[in-house]
Design a protein around this motif. Sequence first.
Motif, short mmCIF file in Angstrom:
data_model
loop_
_atom_site.label_atom_id
_atom_site.label_comp_id
_atom_site.label_asym_id
_atom_site.label_seq_id
_atom_site.Cartn_x
_atom_site.Cartn_y
_atom_site.Cartn_z
N ASN A 62 6.51 38.05 -19.49
CA ASN A 62 6.66 36.65 -19.08
C ASN A 62 7.06 35.73 -20.23
O ASN A 62 7.75 34.74 -20.01
CB ASN A 62 5.37 36.15 -18.44
CG ASN A 62 5.04 36.88 -17.15
OD1 ASN A 62 5.91 37.45 -16.52
ND2 ASN A 62 3.78 36.88 -16.78
N GLY A 63 6.63 36.02 -21.45
CA GLY A 63 6.87 35.12 -22.57
C GLY A 63 8.12 35.38 -23.39
O GLY A 63 8.60 34.49 -24.09
N THR A 64 8.65 36.59 -23.31
CA THR A 64 9.81 36.94 -24.14
C THR A 64 11.05 36.10 -23.81
O THR A 64 11.72 35.65 -24.74
CB THR A 64 10.11 38.45 -24.03
OG1 THR A 64 8.96 39.17 -24.46
CG2 THR A 64 11.30 38.83 -24.87
N PRO A 65 11.38 35.84 -22.55
CA PRO A 65 12.59 35.02 -22.31
C PRO A 65 12.48 33.62 -22.91
O PRO A 65 13.46 33.11 -23.46
CB PRO A 65 12.66 34.95 -20.78
CG PRO A 65 11.92 36.13 -20.29
CD PRO A 65 10.84 36.37 -21.30
N ARG A 66 11.31 33.02 -22.84
CA ARG A 66 11.11 31.69 -23.43
C ARG A 66 11.29 31.76 -24.95
O ARG A 66 11.95 30.90 -25.54
CB ARG A 66 9.72 31.18 -23.07
CG ARG A 66 9.41 29.82 -23.66
CD ARG A 66 8.03 29.37 -23.30
NE ARG A 66 7.05 30.33 -23.80
CZ ARG A 66 5.82 30.45 -23.35
NH1 ARG A 66 5.39 29.71 -22.37
NH2 ARG A 66 4.99 31.33 -23.87
N MET A 67 10.72 32.79 -25.57
CA MET A 67 10.84 32.96 -27.02
C MET A 67 12.30 33.18 -27.42
O MET A 67 12.80 32.59 -28.37
CB MET A 67 9.97 34.13 -27.46
CG MET A 67 9.94 34.39 -28.94
SD MET A 67 8.75 35.71 -29.25
CE MET A 67 9.30 36.31 -30.81
#
Length: 168
Positions: free
Chosen positions: A147-152
Amino acid sequence: MPSSVQILGTGQLLELSRRLRTAGGPRLRQNLARRVRRAAEPLQRDLQQAIRTVQLPGPGRTVRGGPSPTSRPLRATLAGAVRISVRQSSSPGARVWLDKSRLPADLRNMPWVIEQGRVRHPVFGNRRRWATQWARPTGWWSNTVRNGTPRMRAEIERVLGDVRRDLQ
């Protein structure tokens, strides 16, 4: 199973790293490293929050036992081992990882055990009596990373665009 999350060596990062070295701007390199670290911090916080909220229900007791033989809280100890590293060398990028060296020797495999959903441990430190606790395999690491990788990734691309404009 937990492993590190890395955004490394993309063509843009490599090209930008070379241009930063030729421009010789230590201020630019420090600024890039700081902003890349800031891009990774939300993922680190999310992972720490995920491990702090994992439920490990016990088998249920009718009589309460004594105090825990250890003074360290399990979830806080595991959350403290989630780290960030930023590199600017030949393979520049950011890495969010679980540093096993920051965990006590008896908890080194615990993040992977919790990820799978089964925790087996001695009852109040008594190695002749063991208990098994089942956690719902919530994927505290894998789901949070997914869930967090695309935002990063998006934030790092934005930072790269800003630094690229500074170099032109």
